[in-house]
Design a protein around this motif. Structure first.
Motif, PDB file in Angstrom:
ATOM      1  N   MET B   1       0.776  -1.227  -0.044  1.00 18.42           N
ATOM      2  CA  MET B   1       0.052  -0.005   0.137  1.00 18.42           C
ATOM      3  C   MET B   1       1.098   1.278  -0.068  1.00 18.42           C
ATOM      4  SD  MET B   1      -3.229   0.484   0.076  1.00 18.42           S
ATOM      5  CE  MET B   1      -3.809   1.792   1.033  1.00 18.42           C
ATOM      6  N   GLN B   2       0.645   2.101  -0.964  1.00 24.25           N
ATOM      7  CA  GLN B   2       1.230   3.337  -0.878  1.00 24.25           C
ATOM      8  C   GLN B   2       0.565   4.351   0.199  1.00 24.25           C
ATOM      9  OE1 GLN B   2       2.508   4.836  -4.801  1.00 24.25           O
ATOM     10  NE2 GLN B   2       1.784   2.891  -5.804  1.00 24.25           N
ATOM     11  N   VAL B   3       0.770   4.123   1.425  1.00 25.05           N
ATOM     12  CA  VAL B   3      -0.124   4.782   2.271  1.00 25.05           C
ATOM     13  C   VAL B   3       0.128   6.146   2.504  1.00 25.05           C
ATOM     14  CG1 VAL B   3      -0.381   2.737   3.800  1.00 25.05           C
ATOM     15  CG2 VAL B   3       1.694   4.433   4.070  1.00 25.05           C
ATOM     16  N   ARG B   4       1.332   6.567   1.777  1.00 23.07           N
ATOM     17  CA  ARG B   4       1.838   7.965   1.787  1.00 23.07           C
ATOM     18  C   ARG B   4       1.367   9.028   0.501  1.00 23.07           C
ATOM     19  NH1 ARG B   4       5.379   8.850   6.270  1.00 23.07           N
ATOM     20  NH2 ARG B   4       4.383   8.606   8.103  1.00 23.07           N
ATOM     21  N   ARG B   5       0.630   8.124  -0.233  1.00 21.04           N
ATOM     22  CA  ARG B   5       0.738   8.756  -1.638  1.00 21.04           C
ATOM     23  C   ARG B   5      -0.813   9.520  -1.354  1.00 21.04           C
ATOM     24  NH1 ARG B   5       4.074   8.804  -5.816  1.00 21.04           N
ATOM     25  NH2 ARG B   5       4.232   6.562  -5.791  1.00 21.04           N
ATOM     26  N   LEU B   6      -0.514  10.717  -2.249  1.00 23.27           N
ATOM     27  CA  LEU B   6      -1.662  11.797  -2.185  1.00 23.27           C
ATOM     28  C   LEU B   6      -2.799  11.402  -3.277  1.00 23.27           C
ATOM     29  CD1 LEU B   6       0.168  15.157  -1.712  1.00 23.27           C
ATOM     30  CD2 LEU B   6      -1.309  14.007   0.056  1.00 23.27           C
ATOM     31  N   PRO B   7      -4.169  11.476  -2.923  1.00 27.02           N
ATOM     32  CA  PRO B   7      -5.078  11.026  -3.898  1.00 27.02           C
ATOM     33  C   PRO B   7      -4.869  11.654  -5.439  1.00 27.02           C
ATOM     34  CG  PRO B   7      -6.057  12.336  -2.331  1.00 27.02           C
ATOM     35  CD  PRO B   7      -4.560  12.198  -1.867  1.00 27.02           C
ATOM     36  N   SER B   8      -4.305  12.803  -5.442  1.00 32.48           N
ATOM     37  CA  SER B   8      -4.345  13.435  -6.717  1.00 32.48           C
ATOM     38  C   SER B   8      -3.044  14.169  -6.895  1.00 32.48           C
ATOM     39  CB  SER B   8      -5.487  14.492  -6.880  1.00 32.48           C
ATOM     40  OG  SER B   8      -5.497  15.338  -6.034  1.00 32.48           O
ATOM     41  N   GLY B   9      -2.591  14.712  -8.054  1.00 36.53           N
ATOM     42  CA  GLY B   9      -1.578  15.577  -8.028  1.00 36.53           C
ATOM     43  C   GLY B   9      -0.410  15.115  -8.447  1.00 36.53           C
ATOM     44  N   LYS B  43       6.250   4.412   2.999  1.00 39.44           N
ATOM     45  CA  LYS B  43       6.297   4.670   4.309  1.00 39.44           C
ATOM     46  C   LYS B  43       7.710   3.865   4.760  1.00 39.44           C
ATOM     47  CE  LYS B  43       4.207   5.020   8.891  1.00 39.44           C
ATOM     48  NZ  LYS B  43       3.046   4.660   9.548  1.00 39.44           N
ATOM     49  N   VAL B  44       8.629   3.652   3.625  1.00 39.35           N
ATOM     50  CA  VAL B  44       9.799   3.142   4.080  1.00 39.35           C
ATOM     51  C   VAL B  44      10.833   4.208   4.581  1.00 39.35           C
ATOM     52  CG1 VAL B  44      11.905   1.814   3.176  1.00 39.35           C
ATOM     53  CG2 VAL B  44       9.624   1.264   2.283  1.00 39.35           C
ATOM     54  N   ARG B  45      11.251   4.237   5.852  1.00 38.10           N
ATOM     55  CA  ARG B  45      11.753   5.407   6.399  1.00 38.10           C
ATOM     56  C   ARG B  45      13.438   4.830   6.549  1.00 38.10           C
ATOM     57  NH1 ARG B  45      10.081   9.720   9.999  1.00 38.10           N
ATOM     58  NH2 ARG B  45       9.006  10.251   8.146  1.00 38.10           N
ATOM     59  N   LEU B  46      13.612   3.833   7.135  1.00 40.69           N
ATOM     60  CA  LEU B  46      14.960   3.613   7.292  1.00 40.69           C
ATOM     61  C   LEU B  46      15.475   2.921   5.775  1.00 40.69           C
ATOM     62  CD1 LEU B  46      17.491   2.921   8.952  1.00 40.69           C
ATOM     63  CD2 LEU B  46      16.324   0.903  10.081  1.00 40.69           C
ATOM     64  N   THR B  47      16.296   3.632   5.282  1.00 39.65           N
ATOM     65  CA  THR B  47      16.753   3.062   3.833  1.00 39.65           C
ATOM     66  C   THR B  47      18.138   2.778   3.685  1.00 39.65           C
ATOM     67  OG1 THR B  47      16.851   5.276   3.189  1.00 39.65           O
ATOM     68  CG2 THR B  47      14.823   4.169   2.634  1.00 39.65           C
ATOM     69  N   ALA B  48      19.100   3.096   4.886  1.00 39.33           N
ATOM     70  CA  ALA B  48      20.446   3.109   4.797  1.00 39.33           C
ATOM     71  C   ALA B  48      21.060   3.240   5.803  1.00 39.33           C
ATOM     72  CB  ALA B  48      20.993   4.603   3.789  1.00 39.33           C
ATOM     73  N   ARG B  49      22.662   2.784   5.761  1.00 36.41           N
ATOM     74  CA  ARG B  49      23.413   2.751   7.103  1.00 36.41           C
ATOM     75  C   ARG B  49      24.457   3.778   6.627  1.00 36.41           C
ATOM     76  NH1 ARG B  49      22.344   1.137  12.395  1.00 36.41           N
ATOM     77  NH2 ARG B  49      20.431  -0.161  12.225  1.00 36.41           N
ATOM     78  N   SER B  50      24.997   4.371   7.510  1.00 38.08           N
ATOM     79  CA  SER B  50      26.239   5.437   7.180  1.00 38.08           C
ATOM     80  C   SER B  50      27.591   4.738   6.935  1.00 38.08           C
ATOM     81  CB  SER B  50      26.159   6.594   8.256  1.00 38.08           C
ATOM     82  OG  SER B  50      26.863   6.254   9.566  1.00 38.08           O
ATOM     83  N   PHE B  51      28.362   5.472   6.263  1.00 37.85           N
ATOM     84  CA  PHE B  51      29.554   4.816   5.504  1.00 37.85           C
ATOM     85  C   PHE B  51      30.630   4.246   6.852  1.00 37.85           C
ATOM     86  CE2 PHE B  51      33.824   5.803   3.885  1.00 37.85           C
ATOM     87  CZ  PHE B  51      34.055   4.904   2.936  1.00 37.85           C
ATOM     88  N   LYS B  52      30.606   5.278   7.779  1.00 40.24           N
ATOM     89  CA  LYS B  52      31.609   5.073   8.967  1.00 40.24           C
ATOM     90  C   LYS B  52      31.190   4.410  10.267  1.00 40.24           C
ATOM     91  CE  LYS B  52      35.244   7.814  11.027  1.00 40.24           C
ATOM     92  NZ  LYS B  52      35.801   9.033  10.928  1.00 40.24           N
TER      93      LYS B  52
END
Lengths: 85, 973
Positions: B1-9, B43-52
């Motif tokens: 589900m694209q829960v954060r998608r707006l219905p229009s625009g 609503k995927v929030r955590l997408t990466a880990r930092s380099f160091k």
């Protein structure tokens, strides 16, 4: 990539040319030149910060060895001291 | 589900849903999405880990400035280290986060956060010093774990590189760039317009602005349509201008060419004028934990709601030091995002900004001193700049804006200078070094009206056309008070300057304390600005931090040098189709097919010629094959294809004196029909090439060179003729590929050539050694030359290429009764070593002269001058110890000496006194023999010397460098 003016072909990409190095003074008469002067002529290549006269060979074009003045700071091809007029 | 998608625009196509996978899980997005916008919609929030430090990270930007989320694309799209914000979503795409294992949620590398205090800037350089950085580097690089390169070339399609010319190259299709392209196009100029985004509009796509009384994007659509209708305009989208080189030469990486068989295309554009409408990039603010997932640039959040119809969160706190974030906040509010407050570090907020804010509470003179939540923002602590009145506001995202930096990258690459602008608190273009003009936001003109105006003006001025009527545009003004870092009491925790490389304020302070106080040194010591994003959001904060710490103006700190590429470019695009065999194609003789059909093992023989190395037969070993070919030449007859040798025909009245000048020996005295072997030197007295000159007629000569040096010799002769002796009447024509030859050699060579049928007299009296004759062989027009590179009686039969295959086959047929063998370059090498003949690159190595090689006779004493003469004389007068050519016989005749092995006194660990240049199994002596360059070698015949190997020494006796027929009777026979 520089654009180099060939007297026969006009302005062409640098990739058509081979670098021939800075122009040295005329080759001195070998047997009338002292050792030090000969070594100086042989090994000291002009390397100014600014315009330098240098040779390029239009090896992938017409085969001409040509001379340009290039500003080593900017790669601009400029008028040499003898070019004016 | 694209829960954060707006219905229009938004600029997405809801009728074209796309399925994709991220870190193994399936999601849906829409055509028009980037990977980042689709992840946010889901609503995927955590997408990466930092380099160091492996800190959890989210999506922070909306374009190439993205510092946090790098992904590796898999499968058909395989490519590494791509910013999620620049990846166009495609159906079936699969991506995963780099720098974490097994996933960003459960990252085992995250334990390094516990030691974070122990690994400040320069930690690696200070710690992993003994015994050497190289020992540790691979493991550290693996732990740092950016994505690997794809392990196979793309399966579908290829890369391409093309050249283009333009009167006006416009970089960027935002309002300023479109306006510039329109004026230039209408003026009839050849226009090249390139923009990095999927569609034109630039920042207009991200904002809600009006042009000519209607939505700005309507004006964009009309303008693009007009440009498309102009045959003189080339308009590319999804095409990044990534390099600005000398003489207005720019590189453009087009990633979505219309031709589906082309993956990417690299344009090399030579432009008369360049219009830099590259826009501006928002920079972040520097406060503790400014890297938590949910902390996002205000402009990025604005882009997500407007362009992608995605709410990046539900409740925002905005932190700004300038006016632009107010419109972002208003747009978010209008899209249903709850905006809890705007914390503005300025004491006084301009009226037009607070008007935009409307009902959103504005907290003037406030800063964010902390962020709650580790894997996702849960709240922001806001206090006065003095630290008083701290309170925590609940929110799930923190939007920040530290101001706008003109994208001066290309301008700076072109060597234009930058100037710090106090009112904009950033660096802007100053003096141009090439024919280019910065317009719009790239020039610090941050309002829409001034973008349109400067875009039109720049072109009108350079093309000398009239200024068009400009459309009206909604105005916004921009004011900023710089805030380089939050240092209110209570602000504790890591405040990041470079998110991608995990560089904090403390790291920069440390670098300054340790004496790295030049901005370029700080950059290298901390690695700030050296990531894939090249510090697009953070560099100026580093400069600001240095300026604050040193107490100097930003102008004096200066910016680091901008270098290409502006954004990462795939190697495939840079190479174009110049891969593998296309880069440097092999050269073949007409006999190549025959060689392959007869089992030849092919070598590269210099100058990209393919030649047979040897012709294995049955279950022979390599050595047995070479021995068989050698014996054929020594005892019977062999033939090799000598076509690749460089050949030049020289014509003119002054050829004789010219050859006397370029060769060490006297050539002008040759009679027509005669040949002479000679050396060419460079003016510093080193050997340039060896070869044979033959006089064809009064004013016609043919010069042969070694295969690999043909081009060098050509350049050498032409340079002398054109620059030193322009009055001399000499014309040089390359005829390497106009003459092929088959060289029949061995005691039975004369019989074979006679059997072929020829009208040329072959007897030693009629055609002695070092003579040639024109006539026919096997019915083909031919020139037969008596030179020898094997030490045997040889007839080099030269024919036109169209006759070569026939000649070759006739020789092989006719030679059968004589036991003829085709000979490869391995056997040729053995035969020349047995004779002590030179090979450039073996015995002639850029230090030796003719005297060292025992060939002082080749240095003419009769000639007053020739190229290199003076320098050789000068060098020899110094009486320095010379390495001289000798023959070596290993004391144990069954031991082979590796070529290149050093000779040391007694085989001890001492400075070498020479080296072995060649070692072959001699079929005439039935043992290993070698050539070597040895200090004072000529006077050491009879001595025993030692080759020093890693774990052994080899004793060898020194002798004359000739193992076979020292008088040369055989080759003269």
């Amino acid at each position: 990539m520089m654009l180099i003016p060939c007297p026969f072909c006009g302005h062409r990409n640098e990739s058509e040319f081979a670098y021939g190095g800075p122009v040295k003074p005329d080759r001195p008469e070998p047997h009338e030149t002292g050792d030090e002067d000969w070594v100086e002529w042989l090994t000291t290549v002009p390397n100014p910060l600014g315009p330098v006269e240098e040779r390029w060979w239009h090896v992938k074009g017409c085969g001409t060895w040509l001379t340009i003045w290039r500003d080593t700071r900017t790669h601009e091809i400029v008028e040499g001291p003898g070019d004016a007029g | 589900m694209q829960v954060r998608r707006l219905p229009s625009g938004g600029r997405i196509d809801r009728d074209r849903p796309l399925a994709f996978r991220f870190n193994g899980k399936g999601y849906m997005g829409f055509s028009g999405d980037t990977l980042a916008s689709a992840l946010l919609a889901n609503k995927v929030r955590l997408t990466a880990r930092s380099f160091k430090y492996h800190r959890p990270r989210g999506i922070m930007g909306s374009g190439p400035e993205e510092p946090a989320t790098l992904v590796e694309l898999e499968g058909r799209h395989a490519s590494a280290n791509r910013a999620a914000t620049t990846v166009r979503l495609e159906d079936g795409m699969a991506a995963r986060s780099v720098n974490c294992w097994p996933s960003p949620g459960l990252d085992l590398g995250a334990v390094s956060q516990l030691f974070a205090g122990l690994i400040p800037a320069g930690f690696y350089y200070k710690t992993f010093k003994w015994p050497g950085w190289r020992l540790y580097e691979p493991a550290i690089r693996r732990a740092a774990g950016l994505a690997g390169a794809p392990d196979a070339p793309p399966q579908d399609g290829h890369f391409e590189a093309v050249h283009a010319h333009a009167d006006v190259l416009v970089v960027g299709a935002g309002p300023a760039g479109l306006m510039a392209a329109l004026v230039a196009g209408r003026a009839g100029c050849r226009v090249f317009l390139a923009d990095e985004r999927a569609e034109a509009g630039g920042s207009l796509l991200d904002r809600r602005l009006e042009i000519a009384g209607g939505p700005a994007l309507d004006w964009v659509a009309e303008t693009v349509a007009e440009l498309t209708s102009m045959p003189n305009v080339m308009h590319l989208q999804d095409a990044t201008v990534w390099a600005y080189r000398e003489h207005n030469f720019l590189m453009v990486n087009e990633r979505s060419p219309a031709n589906p068989s082309i993956q990417e295309r690299n344009w090399r554009v030579r432009a008369g004028h360049v219009i830099l409408a590259t826009g501006a990039i928002e920079r972040g603010l520097v406060f503790p934990d400014n890297d938590r997932p949910g902390v996002m640039l205000a402009s990025a959040a604005q882009a997500y709601v407007n362009r992608f119809a995605v709410k990046p969160g539900e409740r925002a706190v905005v932190f700004a030091n300038n006016d632009s974030a107010y419109a972002a906040a208003a747009n978010l509010l209008a899209s249903g995002v709850d905006v809890a407050a705007i914390a503005d570090s300025r004491d006084a907020v301009p009226g037009h900004a607070s008007d935009i804010a409307g009902d959103i509470p504005v907290m003037a003179g406030s800063v964010v001193t902390g962020v709650r939540g580790q894997r996702s923002v849960k709240g922001a602590t806001v206090s006065g700049r003095d630290g008083r009145g701290a309170s925590t506001i609940e929110c799930d995202m923190l939007l920040h804006s530290g101001g706008w930096n003109p994208a001066v990258h290309l301008f700076s690459q072109s060597r234009g200078s930058l100037r710090y602008d106090e009112s904009l608190a950033t660096f802007v273009p100053d003096e141009a070094a090439q024919a280019c003009v910065s317009v719009g936001a790239a020039a610090g003109e941050l309002s829409l009206a001034s973008a349109l105006r400067t875009g039109a003006e720049a072109v009108a001025r350079t093309t000398g056309t009239e200024m068009p009527d400009l459309p009206t545009a909604t105005g916004e003004s921009y004011a900023i008070t710089p805030l380089w870092r939050v240092d209110a009491p209570g602000a504790k925790g890591r405040a990041f300057l470079d998110i991608q490389n995990d560089v904090t304020v403390d790291d920069v302070h440390l670098a300054l304390r340790e004496g790295y106080d030049n901005v370029e040194h700080v950059k290298r010591y901390t690695t700030g600005g050296m990531g894939f994003d090249q510090g697009k959001t953070g560099n100026i904060n580093i400069i600001g931090t240095i300026a604050l710490q040193k107490g100097v103006p930003l102008q004096d700190v200066g910016a680091t040098t901008f270098r290409p590429p502006y954004t990462p470019v795939s190697f495939g695009a840079i190479g174009g189709i110049r891969e593998e065999s296309v880069v440097l194609p092999y050269r073949h003789t007409p006999v190549t097919r025959w060689n392959l059909d007869h089992g030849a093992f092919m070598y590269e023989a210099g100058a990209r010629w393919r030649r047979p190395g040897y012709f294995p037969r049955g279950d022979e070993t390599f050595q047995e094959t070479v021995n068989r070919e050698c014996r054929a030449v020594r005892e019977g007859v062999g033939v090799y294809d000598g076509s690749p040798l460089g050949k030049f025909e020289l014509k003119g009245r002054d050829v004789g004196r010219f050859l006397d000048h370029v060769y060490t020996n006297l050539m002008s005295t040759l009679e027509p029909g005669q040949c002479r072997y000679g050396f060419m030197l460079t003016e510093d007295g080193l050997i340039l090439d060896d070869g044979v000159a033959m006089r064809l007629g009064e004013h016609r000569w043919l010069v042969s060179t070694s295969t690999a040096h043909a081009d060098t010799v050509n350049g050498h002769m032409e340079e002398l003729l054109q620059t030193q002796f322009p009055a001399w009447n000499v014309y040089v024509t390359t005829v390497t590929s106009q003459w092929n030859n088959a060289t029949v050699c061995g005691p039975k060579a004369r019989a074979v050539v006679a059997a072929l049928g020829t009208d040329i007299g072959l007897s030693p009296e009629e055609l002695p050694f070092m003579r040639f004759a024109d006539g026919h062989v096997a019915g083909l027009p031919a020139r037969v030359v008596r030179v020898s590179f094997t030490g045997e009686l040889s007839f080099e039969i030269n024919v036109a290429p169209r006759h070569m295959r026939e000649l070759w086959e006739r020789i092989m047929e006719t030679g059968v009764p004589f036991g003829i063998e085709p000979v490869g370059s391995e056997a040729s090498h053995v035969l020349r070593v047995e004779k002590g003949f030179l090979s450039l690159g073996h015995e002639v190595d850029g230090t030796v002269d003719a005297h060292d090689l025992g060939m002082g006779w080749i240095m003419s004493r009769k000639k007053a001058d020739y190229v290199g003469k003076r320098s050789v004389e000068l060098r020899r007068r110094s009486k320095a110890v010379r390495r001289e050519l000798v023959g070596l016989l290993p004391v144990d005749k069954k031991i082979q000496i590796p070529e290149g092995a050093p000779l040391t006194p007694g085989g001890e660990k001492r400075p070498s006194e020479g080296l072995v240049t060649a070692c072959v199994w001699s079929v005439v002596l039935n043992r290993w023999v070698a050539l070597a360059l040895l200090e004072n070698g000529k006077s050491r015949h009879g001595e025993t010397v030692h080759v020093r190997l890693k774990d052994a020494t080899i004793a060898a006796d020194v002798m004359e460098p000739v193992f076979y027929d020292p008088d040369g009777r055989k080759m003269r026979s």
